[in-house]
Structure formats: structure tokens, C-alpha cells
Write a protein that holds these residues in place. Structure first.
Motif, short mmCIF file in Angstrom:
data_model
loop_
_atom_site.label_atom_id
_atom_site.label_comp_id
_atom_site.label_asym_id
_atom_site.label_seq_id
_atom_site.Cartn_x
_atom_site.Cartn_y
_atom_site.Cartn_z
N MET A 286 -104.92 -27.41 18.58
CA MET A 286 -105.01 -28.78 19.10
C MET A 286 -106.04 -28.89 20.21
O MET A 286 -106.67 -29.92 20.39
CB MET A 286 -103.64 -29.25 19.62
CG MET A 286 -102.66 -29.61 18.55
SD MET A 286 -103.26 -30.87 17.41
CE MET A 286 -103.31 -32.29 18.46
N HIS B 136 -108.82 -27.60 20.29
CA HIS B 136 -110.15 -27.75 19.71
C HIS B 136 -110.25 -29.04 18.91
O HIS B 136 -111.25 -29.76 18.99
CB HIS B 136 -110.47 -26.53 18.82
CG HIS B 136 -110.68 -25.29 19.63
ND1 HIS B 136 -111.88 -24.64 19.71
CD2 HIS B 136 -109.83 -24.61 20.44
CE1 HIS B 136 -111.76 -23.59 20.53
NE2 HIS B 136 -110.53 -23.56 20.98
N THR C 24 -108.54 -31.86 19.24
CA THR C 24 -108.47 -33.08 20.07
C THR C 24 -109.84 -33.56 20.56
O THR C 24 -110.19 -34.72 20.33
CB THR C 24 -107.49 -32.85 21.25
OG1 THR C 24 -106.23 -32.51 20.69
CG2 THR C 24 -107.36 -34.06 22.13
N SER D 287 -95.93 -29.46 31.12
CA SER D 287 -96.25 -29.03 29.75
C SER D 287 -97.24 -27.89 29.80
O SER D 287 -98.20 -27.92 30.57
CB SER D 287 -96.83 -30.19 28.95
OG SER D 287 -97.33 -29.71 27.71
N TRP E 245 -108.04 -26.94 28.78
CA TRP E 245 -109.08 -27.82 29.35
C TRP E 245 -108.87 -29.30 29.02
O TRP E 245 -109.20 -30.17 29.82
CB TRP E 245 -110.47 -27.36 28.91
CG TRP E 245 -111.55 -28.05 29.68
CD1 TRP E 245 -112.46 -28.94 29.19
CD2 TRP E 245 -111.81 -27.95 31.09
NE1 TRP E 245 -113.28 -29.38 30.20
CE2 TRP E 245 -112.90 -28.80 31.38
CE3 TRP E 245 -111.21 -27.24 32.14
CZ2 TRP E 245 -113.42 -28.94 32.67
CZ3 TRP E 245 -111.73 -27.39 33.42
CH2 TRP E 245 -112.83 -28.23 33.67
N ASN E 246 -108.32 -29.59 27.85
CA ASN E 246 -108.08 -31.01 27.54
C ASN E 246 -107.07 -31.60 28.51
O ASN E 246 -107.22 -32.72 28.99
CB ASN E 246 -107.55 -31.18 26.11
CG ASN E 246 -108.58 -30.74 25.10
OD1 ASN E 246 -109.63 -31.38 24.96
ND2 ASN E 246 -108.32 -29.64 24.43
#
Ligand code: BUP
Length: 454
Positions: free
Chosen positions: A16, A18, A20, A267, A353-354
Motif C-alpha cells: 500500500m 507504493h 497509494t 497506526s 512515508w505516506n
């Protein structure tokens, strides 16, 4: 007649973290009237990915979908399933050229995940179009990667030094480097990284989900050629905008009932699980902090395998004791919606990072708790930018058990410290400025699109 528009193909890899940013950039490009083809590896690794892809195309019918069937690959070593999936994708890439050479209108550029760069460049070269890398983590981590070939040189890897010098930039602490990178050849993660890094100098540019204010020193050092000469331009286009996908279990009705900035959100991302003891200590730490909480809990790495119920991870007494104060959610939530909710006042994050960019966009103070991979280096960026706190002594997640008292204290700081809150708020202001019309990041993206010749 209408001027011709560029046609860009985007190719993400598994995870996810990557997928996203690729979906977000696809949607952004479409809003600039670019023709967009999103190449979707089939099968996906997780249900979260396939659900997200399906919802994405439902709300973006103008974006073309090109399914790319991956030849299964059974890694001879027990590797992280995400990295085996990257390897399988790389081993299937010879099948891509026939699929994309006949697209209409013809492609004008490929935006590739870094993990596919080496195999992607010859395909783009045959089509006589440029390859851009869409880099899914921080500029700071890119500086480590750029330096990777030197990192494994005997002088550096044998040195007792605790710091790795990066030309033009502050040293990186050896303890922040993902351990597999210090032992080359032993993992698919390391071999994928090593085989792609040498191709970076051959791409047209590296698009980055970051923004000038957040990582100015690193971006400037790269673009002045200080980190490595001959490196392609670093193109910060972030924080890339959320796509507006709403999916998963929705804690929003509960959040709507909570006072402003009263809830800490916890999270650790889509591919991270913690030990049961650490989960218990975190629960008790939350309880001790006295703050309301929204906790997204995972017991396993890949969602398909995540069958354990909440009761198996947390004690009944914990759930009972905290029922008026917090909620624990198992499964997928819409993090975009949570981080922009007025009730959320802090974020305990693994620093994928996201997640960092989403917190930055909304100015939410972060307590960094990096667990593996790029996350310690990202945590350093969080700390330096003023977005949050990082307790280095906590080490890599799982290395040692962090007790409830320490956790409770740190949560109190991110929820209560006015100076930290003001700094994080300022990061949010700068982030939104960067992506506004004519903001730094917006201008970079517009320039890239204008440079492509249909
Ligand atoms: Br979990 C979770 N809902 O329940 P990162 C994650 N996300 O929307 P990761 C949800 O997935 P790597 C959930 O907002 C972010 O955009 C979240 O990416 C979203 O971490 C994305 O933060 C997760 O980069 O990847 O997945 O651990 O380790 O590869 O960075």
C-alpha cells in the motif's frame, strides 16, 4: 485542432505504501488533462490493494487500466512476501513492451517505481520515451540510497564508525540504516535496491512525494550535485493530494462526537505488526496518558492472513476499561479522513512515508515509532522539520519492549505540548502552500508535464 496531450503510464509495485502514491499521482495527472494508464500488477499481494484499485477505477473512469499478469515466483529463501512480489514483477517485465507499445495515443513517458527502474529503462528506451522514477519515500532516504554503492565498500562497512558520511549533507547514524542493507546479498530487499540504484542516473527525473520546506537541505544538496554528480533532477511534488477514496471500517461517526484535538490516532501502517506484549504495553500506555484514542491494530503482516480477533490481542478488561475513551479498529480505515478530522490532535506513527506526508498536510503532531526499513530515517526528518518527536532510544520496533509508562508520557507530550503543536501547524501551512496553484510542488509537476512532447 486541440493540442496533443501527453500520455503517461504509471507502474507501482506491491505494498500500500507504493500503490497509494501512484494512485494519487495518477489522479493528479488526470486533473491536468493528461491521458493516464495505470498498470496494475495481477494478482495483487493483499486484499487492501485489490479493493483500493477497484474503488479507484470506479471513481476515476477516465483513467485507463492495464492489467499486467505476473509470473509466480517462489523465492528459494523465506523472504518478506512484499519483496518476493517485487522480484516476481521484475522477472515478468519482459512481457510489458508488447502490451504498451500499441497503446493509443502512444505513450510519452513512464513513471516507474524505483524497484523496477533497471528493467523499465530499456523498455522506455525502445519506445523512445523518458522514464521518471516516482520515489515513494523521503529525499533523506534517497540520499542514503544514492550513497549505497559506497556504503558497501570495505572501508565503510568495516569501519567501526557510528556515522555514515553523506556528501553535502549531515551524517546518517549507522543505527538508522535498515540492517539488511549492511549485509549485502542476503535479502531480496537489498538485492532489489542494489540492482536498481545504479540505474537512477539514467532516468529523466526523480519525482518525490515531499516538499521544499520539509526537506529543503536534502533537495538542495541533490540538485546542486553535492550528493552525487550526474544524479538526475529531484522533483518534489508533494504532499501529493489524497484521492478521496473512502473505504474500510469507518470510525468517523465516533470521531464526530469527540472534542477538537482530543484524540490520539495510532497506526503502524499496512505491513507492520507488533508483538503481543508490545501491543499490551501500548494499550496500557494509552490508558495512562489519559487521552482519547483511535487505534488501528494489526496482528499480521499481510491482511489476508490477519484473522485474529481483537479479544485475542487485547484483554477483555482493557477493552472494558477504555470503552468510553477510545476505540480499537481491526482492518482497513480511511486514514486520509482520520488525519484531517478536527477531533484528531496527535498521531503515533511508524513513519511510513505516506503517513508522514498525510500528517504533514494536516499539521498533526507525530510521535515517531519507526519499526523497520526507511522508517528511522523518515523519523529523523519528522523530528528535524518540527512535525513531531522521535525517541531514538526506543530502537527499531520489536528490538526491545517499551513499557507503558514511557509510552504514556510521550503520548502526553504530543497531545499537550503547545510549542510542538504550533510547529506542526506551521508544517501543515507550508505543506498546503506547496500544493496550491503556483505553489512550489504544483509548479514542479506542471513543468514536468509541459516538458513531455506528445
Ligand atoms: Br493501515 C492503513 N488505512 O488502515 P505508509 C493505511 N492506510 O488508509 P506502509 C489507510 O495506507 P511502507 C489503513 O493512509 C497510507 O497512505 C495510509 O503507507 C494508508 O506505510 C498508506 O504510511 C500506508 O507509507 O508502507 O504501508 O507501512 O512501509 O512501504 O512505507
Amino acid at each position: 485542432s486541440q493540442p496533443l496531450q501527453p500520455h503517461i503510464a504509471l507502474f507501482p509495485t506491491a505494498g500500500m505504501g507504493h500503490l497509494t502514491p501512484f494512485l494519487r499521482v495518477a489522479a493528479m495527472l488526470a486533473s491536468y488533462n493528461v491521458t493516464v494508464t495505470l498498470i496494475t500488477p495481477q494478482p495483487t499481494l493483499s486484499a487492501a490493494e485489490s479493493d483500493t484499485i477497484a474503488s479507484f477505477f470506479a471513481i476515476h473512469p477516465q483513467i485507463n487500466r492495464l492489467d499486467f499478469h505476473i509470473i509466480p515466483y517462489n523465492s528459494p529463501t523465506p523472504d518478506d512476501p512484499f519483496f518476493s512480489h517485487w522480484e516476481a514483477t521484475n522477472r515478468s517485465l519482459h512481457l510489458l513492451h508488447p502490451l504498451i507499445s500499441s497503446l493509443s495515443p502512444p505513450l510519452t513517458a513512464i513513471f516507474s517505481d524505483f524497484a523496477l527502474a533497471t528493467n523499465m529503462i530499456p523498455i522506455a528506451d525502445r519506445l523512445q520515451i523518458p522514464t521518471f522514477i516516482l520515489f515513494t519515500t523521503s529525499a533523506r532516504f534517497l540520499s542514503l540510497m544514492a550513497y549505497y554503492p559506497f556504503l558497501t565498500s570495505p572501508e565503510i562497512s568495516n569501519a567501526d564508525a557510528n556515522h555514515i558520511p553523506i556528501p553535502g549533507l549531515a551524517n546518517i547514524q549507522k543505527s538508522s540504516i535498515p540492517p539488511p542493507l549492511l549485509h549485502p546479498g542476503k535479502s531480496l530487499f537489498t538485492s532489489t535496491l542494489a540492482s536498481n540504484i545504479l540505474s537512477f542516473s539514467k532516468v529523466e527525473g526523480i519525482l518525490l512525494n515531499s516538499f521544499e520546506y520539509f526537506e529543503s537541505e536534502t533537495i538542495t544538496a541533490f540538485n546542486n550535485g553535492q550528493v552525487q554528480s550526474g544524479f538526475p533532477p529531484i522533483l518534489p511534488i508533494g504532499p501529493i493530494a489524497p484521492t478521496g477514496l473512502v473505504q474500510g471500517d469507518h470510525p468517523l461517526p465516533w470521531l464526530n462526537e469527540q472534542p477538537a484535538k482530543s484524540v490520539v490516532y495510532i497506526s503502524f501502517g499496512s505491513r507492520t505488526s507488533m508483538s503481543k506484549d508490545q501491543i499490551r504495553a501500548l494499550g496500557d500506555g494509552l490508558d495512562r496518558s489519559g487521552h482519547r484514542f483511535l487505534w488501528v491494530l494489526k496482528g499480521n503482516k499481510v491482511d489476508k492472513e490477519d484473522k485474529e480477533g481483537l479479544e485475542e490481542l487485547l484483554s477483555e478488561s482493557f477493552l472494558e476499561r477504555t470503552k468510553n475513551k477510545g476505540i480499537v479498529v481491526k482492518g482497513w480505515v480511511s486514514q486520509e479522513d482520520i488525519l484531517q478530522h478536527p477531533a484528531v490532535g496527535g498521531f503515533v506513527s511508524h513513519c511510513g512515508w505516506n503517513s508522514v506526508m498525510e500528517a504533514a498536510l494536516h499539521g498533526v503532531p507525530v510521535l515517531a515509532w519507526p519499526l523497520h526499513g526507511d522508517q528511522r530515517i523518515n523519523a529523523e526528518v519528522v523530528e528535524k522539520s518540527g512535525l513531531g518527536l522521535w525517541e531514538r532510544q526506543w530502537g527499531w520496533g520489536g528490538e526491545k519492549l517499551i513499557n507503558e509508562q514511557e509510552i504514556g508520557e510521550k503520548i502526553k507530550v504530543i497531545m499537550e505540548d503547545e510549542i510542538l503543536r504550533a510547529k506542526a501547524f506551521n508544517v501543515g501551512k507550508e505543506a498546503r502552500k506547496a500544493v496550491e496553484k503556483n505553489g512550489g510542488s504544483e509548479k514542479v509537476l506542471a513543468r514536468v508535464i509541459n516538458s513531455l512532447n506528445p
